[in-house]
Design a protein around this motif. Structure first.
Motif, PDB file in Angstrom:
ATOM      1  N   VAL A  54       0.826  -1.214   0.000  1.00 26.27           N
ATOM      2  CA  VAL A  54       0.000   0.000   0.000  1.00 26.27           C
ATOM      3  C   VAL A  54       0.857   1.260   0.000  1.00 26.27           C
ATOM      4  N   GLN A  76      -9.540  -3.011  -3.957  1.00 25.33           N
ATOM      5  CA  GLN A  76      -9.710  -2.585  -2.572  1.00 25.33           C
ATOM      6  C   GLN A  76      -8.423  -2.016  -1.995  1.00 25.33           C
ATOM      7  N   LEU A  77      -7.277  -2.594  -2.368  1.00 25.78           N
ATOM      8  CA  LEU A  77      -5.999  -2.038  -1.932  1.00 25.78           C
ATOM      9  C   LEU A  77      -5.806  -0.632  -2.495  1.00 25.78           C
ATOM     10  N   LYS A  80      -7.879   1.712  -0.589  1.00 22.04           N
ATOM     11  CA  LYS A  80      -7.243   1.898   0.716  1.00 22.04           C
ATOM     12  C   LYS A  80      -6.094   2.891   0.624  1.00 22.04           C
TER      13      LYS A  80
END
Length: 402
Positions: A54, A76-77, A80
């Motif tokens: 990330v 989704q990463l 994030k």
């Protein structure tokens, strides 16, 4: 990163260890953007699968990059890391309609690579614009395991099925807003890349509602001294001329997209490992390290080359070694390599460890995956902790068999 720094990082964070140089990532990103400076609208989407940390994604966000994802988890990463949905493109292969629907609900750009899903998605969601991935049936060079644009590849919709794409669009009323192609990694000959681009542009002219054309990536980086790499500057000059001419004839300035992964992060990464033992046999001197293909699988999986050097003894007398791991089967990083004399407890460094290295690591032999460190503006930051025994047990459900 100099040798002394690498040794100190291995001592500070433990071995084995992945280290990434943000400055190199930034310079590679700028190299592409500068090569295509004369395109009115350019968008780079970093291929997340190359390195999914990330903190690395946040660095690309700071560079105003988008991201290319291949799973809902990568989407989704990206979210994030702070990417807006419109700066994420979803380019999966062989996934279910349900996964594509779930990603579409997040507002991410969808890229579809088979007729069946295209037709189903079009019937259910005709108002959601999608991109289509076309396979031009061209071998771009490089390892056959990572060449994805040829006729026997599972990726993309065959160039010969474009009339069927048009029939699906007509029947469903769906909107095609992008055309995509990707021939694979390690492109040696830009003429081949340009030939594939010409095929795609020739088909793109018949889709009236395009916003972008995504030419994929696969740009080659050097792995050893004297190695060849993709000439990005020449490619930028030649493809820009052709793309601008296409846009003029199309009557609209489209966005030119790429999805580089390895090109951006490979050279930025170093993998550090301690030497457990130096073993002389009747024919070979083995340097056995505290790692294996559980941490760096590319040499065993792809026969890939990673330059190995001894950062603890860089000026030592050179000898020939086979560098091997501690996995209990054949586990070779490099055979008959000329390396400065290796002693037990020395730190070895593997170059080109930024792409498809940690992201493909596993817990095989119940070993812990290593830590990751990012060097940013002269400071070192721990961006992933080394795993612990508790991590191995985290998702196991241990039943009582007494």
């Amino acid at each position: 990163m100099d040798n002394q720094l690498l040794v100190s990082l291995a001592e500070k964070y433990g071995s084995p260890l992945y280290v990434y140089d943000a400055e190199k990532i930034i310079s590679q990103y700028n190299r592409i953007t500068n090569a295509f400076a004369n395109v009115k609208s350019l968008k780079l989407n970093y291929a997340v699968k190359a390195n999914t940390n990330v903190s690395i994604l946040k660095l690309f966000k700071k560079l105003n990059s988008g991201i290319d994802t291949v799973s809902i988890q990568e989407v989704q990463l990206g979210l994030k890391a702070g990417f807006e949905p419109e700066n994420i493109i979803f380019t999966p292969n062989g996934v279910s309609l349900e996964e594509i629907e779930e990603v579409a609900k997040l507002g991410v750009q969808i890229n579809i690579d088979n007729i069946s899903i295209l037709e189903q998605f079009g019937h259910h969601y005709p108002n959601i614009p999608v991109c289509v991935r076309i396979n031009p049936h061209i071998m771009a060079g490089g390892n056959h395991k990572i060449s994805v644009g040829h006729i026997d590849s599972k990726f993309g919709i065959s160039i010969h099925q474009v009339p069927l794409i048009k029939r699906v669009v007509e029947n469903t009323g769906m909107l095609i807003n992008g055309i995509h192609t990707h021939t694979g990694s390690d492109i040696l000959d830009i003429d081949v890349f340009l030939a594939a681009s010409e095929i795609i542009l020739n088909e793109a002219k018949d889709f009236p509602n395009l916003d972008f054309i995504d030419f994929g990536s696969g740009f080659k980086v050097p792995y050893k001294e004297g190695d060849v790499s993709t000439n990005i500057e020449e490619l930028g000059e030649r493809l820009t001329t052709r793309f601008n001419k296409f846009c003029k004839n199309y009557g609209k300035d489209l966005t030119l997209m790429f999805e580089p992964g390895k090109f951006l992060v490979s050279e930025a990464g170093k993998f550090l490992a301690n030497v457990n033992v130096v073993k002389q046999t009747t024919s070979t001197v083995f340097a056995s390290i505290d790692s294996g293909f559980n941490h760096l699988v590319r040499p065993m999986m792809y026969d890939s080359y990673h330059h190995i050097h001894n950062v603890s003894n860089p000026n030592g007398r050179e000898r020939y070694y086979s560098v091997v791991g501690y996995i209990c089967e054949t586990d070779t990083f490099g055979s008959n390599r000329r390396i400065s004399e290796i002693r037990e407890d020395d730190v070895l460094c593997f170059d080109n460890a930024g792409a498809y290295c940690f992201s493909m690591a596993s817990n095989y032999n119940s070993r812990f995956r290593p830590a990751e460190v990012l060097i940013y503006e002269g400071q070192d930051y721990l961006i992933r902790k080394q795993e612990s025994f508790e991590d191995l047990l985290k998702n196991q459900v241990i039943i009582d068999l007494e």
